[in-house]
Design an enzyme around this catalytic site. Structure first.
Site, PDB file in Angstrom:
ATOM      1  N   SER A 166       0.843  -1.193   0.000  1.00  0.00           N
ATOM      2  CA  SER A 166       0.000   0.000   0.000  1.00  0.00           C
ATOM      3  C   SER A 166       0.886   1.254   0.000  1.00  0.00           C
ATOM      4  CB  SER A 166      -0.965  -0.047   1.187  1.00  0.00           C
ATOM      5  OG  SER A 166      -2.018   0.873   1.046  1.00  0.00           O
ATOM      6  N   ASP A 261      -9.566  -4.730  -5.278  1.00  0.00           N
ATOM      7  CA  ASP A 261      -8.923  -3.626  -4.566  1.00  0.00           C
ATOM      8  C   ASP A 261      -9.228  -2.329  -5.300  1.00  0.00           C
ATOM      9  OD1 ASP A 261      -7.260  -1.828  -3.285  1.00  0.00           O
ATOM     10  OD2 ASP A 261      -5.429  -3.010  -3.553  1.00  0.00           O
ATOM     11  N   HIS A 291      -7.649  -5.638  -1.085  1.00  0.00           N
ATOM     12  CA  HIS A 291      -6.493  -4.910  -0.565  1.00  0.00           C
ATOM     13  C   HIS A 291      -6.043  -5.525   0.767  1.00  0.00           C
ATOM     14  CE1 HIS A 291      -3.943  -1.334  -0.438  1.00  0.00           C
ATOM     15  NE2 HIS A 291      -4.193  -1.267   0.862  1.00  0.00           N
TER      16      HIS A 291
END
Length: 325
Positions: A166, A261, A291
């Site tokens: 991320s 995601d 995610h």
């Protein structure tokens, strides 16, 4: 592919808990309480990591004198040797507001044990106390420290990779670009798990997956608003790598993306930009995943599979003489 069955059940239960008031959404909490919630959830969602030879806490001095915390994982294979060995410099996700050395302990242990390699996991400073560009500067300072001090700790900096998930992946991209621009020792590989790359979250996948798929649109903007000083920071490539003018002559990139995601489209866009710039780039989109699935070891088997896949990628970069592919 449809959403993974185990994830579907988990997400439905999570949504019911928020709707009933049993569990508040992260973006409805003060930042300090959101951090505690995030850490507590880690122990429920993920499995303990494998055994390693040692885990050591380190301190890295930043440019402003702050002591950045880091955690060094040494795999069992390196226990009896003092020879320099390859190292992964890793940055955790959490939207620049959440996450810690503990929240990603299992993932870092797995990468150290499965590759094998040293893993140096860096706890950059978090918002809202430390806004942009503190996290970026801390990541860069850790990279420079590794180049200068790594050999003394048994790190082979000629075989060094950078990675993160991320926003940690965003920090890893920044280091790779910085290494090129400053003519420093480049990483042999950049390992990017569902990175944030866009200035604005307005792609089709962001619209389609805005709610109900673990990473909520409201939560993402809540985190970015805590981190950024003004909207002008969004145009800075250190926040949004898609804004950089030149992506050529960078280390090989390996991107892990998830089908469900919201960040999927911007991850694909970044991969396409890298490929168009002549960078050796490989993309793997994990079907049915959301995610942060690499930290959902108690929910989906794919969490362990992606760790094995990442370790194979690192091993190929670190030990090319052993590659039989």
């Amino acid at each position: 592919m449809p959403l993974n069955d185990e994830l579907s059940v988990f997400l439905e239960l999570a949504a019911e808990a928020v709707a009933s008031g049993d569990r508040p959404a992260l973006h409805d909490l003060p930042p300090d309480l959101a951090c505690r919630e995030y850490e507590a959830a880690t122990h429920i969602l993920d499995v303990p990591g494998p055994q390693v030879a040692s885990v050591q806490e380190l301190g890295i001095e930043s440019r402003d004198g702050y002591r950045i915390s880091a955690r060094w994982y040494k795999p069992l294979e390196f226990a009896q040797t003092s020879d320099p060995q390859p190292v992964l410099l890793y940055f955790h996700g959490g939207g620049y507001c959440l996450g810690s050395l503990d929240s990603h302990d299992s993932l870092c242990r797995s990468l150290a044990a499965l590759t094998p390699c040293h893993v140096l996991h860096v706890a950059y400073r978090l918002a809202p106390e430390y806004r942009f560009p503190y996290a970026v500067n801390d990541a860069h300072d850790a990279y420079r420290w590794l180049l200068a001090q790594g050999f003394a700790h048994g790190f082979d900096t000629s075989r060094m990779a950078v990675g993160g998930d991320s926003v940690g992946g965003t920090l890893a991209t920044g280091i790779t670009i910085m290494a090129r621009d400053e003519n420093r020792q480049p990483p042999v590989c950049q390992l990017l798990l569902y990175p944030c790359t866009s200035a604005w979250q307005d792609s089709e996948s962001h619209r389609r997956l805005a709610s109900g798929y673990l990473l909520e649109a409201k939560t993402l903007q809540w985190m970015f608003n805590l981190y950024l000083r003004t909207d002008a920071d969004r145009a800075d490539w250190r926040f949004a790598p898609l804004e950089v003018a030149d992506l050529s002559k960078l280390a090989p990139a390996r991107l892990v993306l998830a089908e469900y995601d919201p960040l999927l489209d911007e991850g694909m866009a970044y991969a396409e930009r890298l490929q168009a710039s002549g960078v050796d780039t490989q993309v793997n989109v994990y079907s049915g995943m959301v995610h942060d699935f690499a930290r959902l070891g108690n929910i989906v088997e794919e969490a362990q599979q992606v760790r094995r896949d990442l370790a194979k990628t690192l091993a190929k970069a670190f030990y090319p003489e052993n590659d039989r592919s």
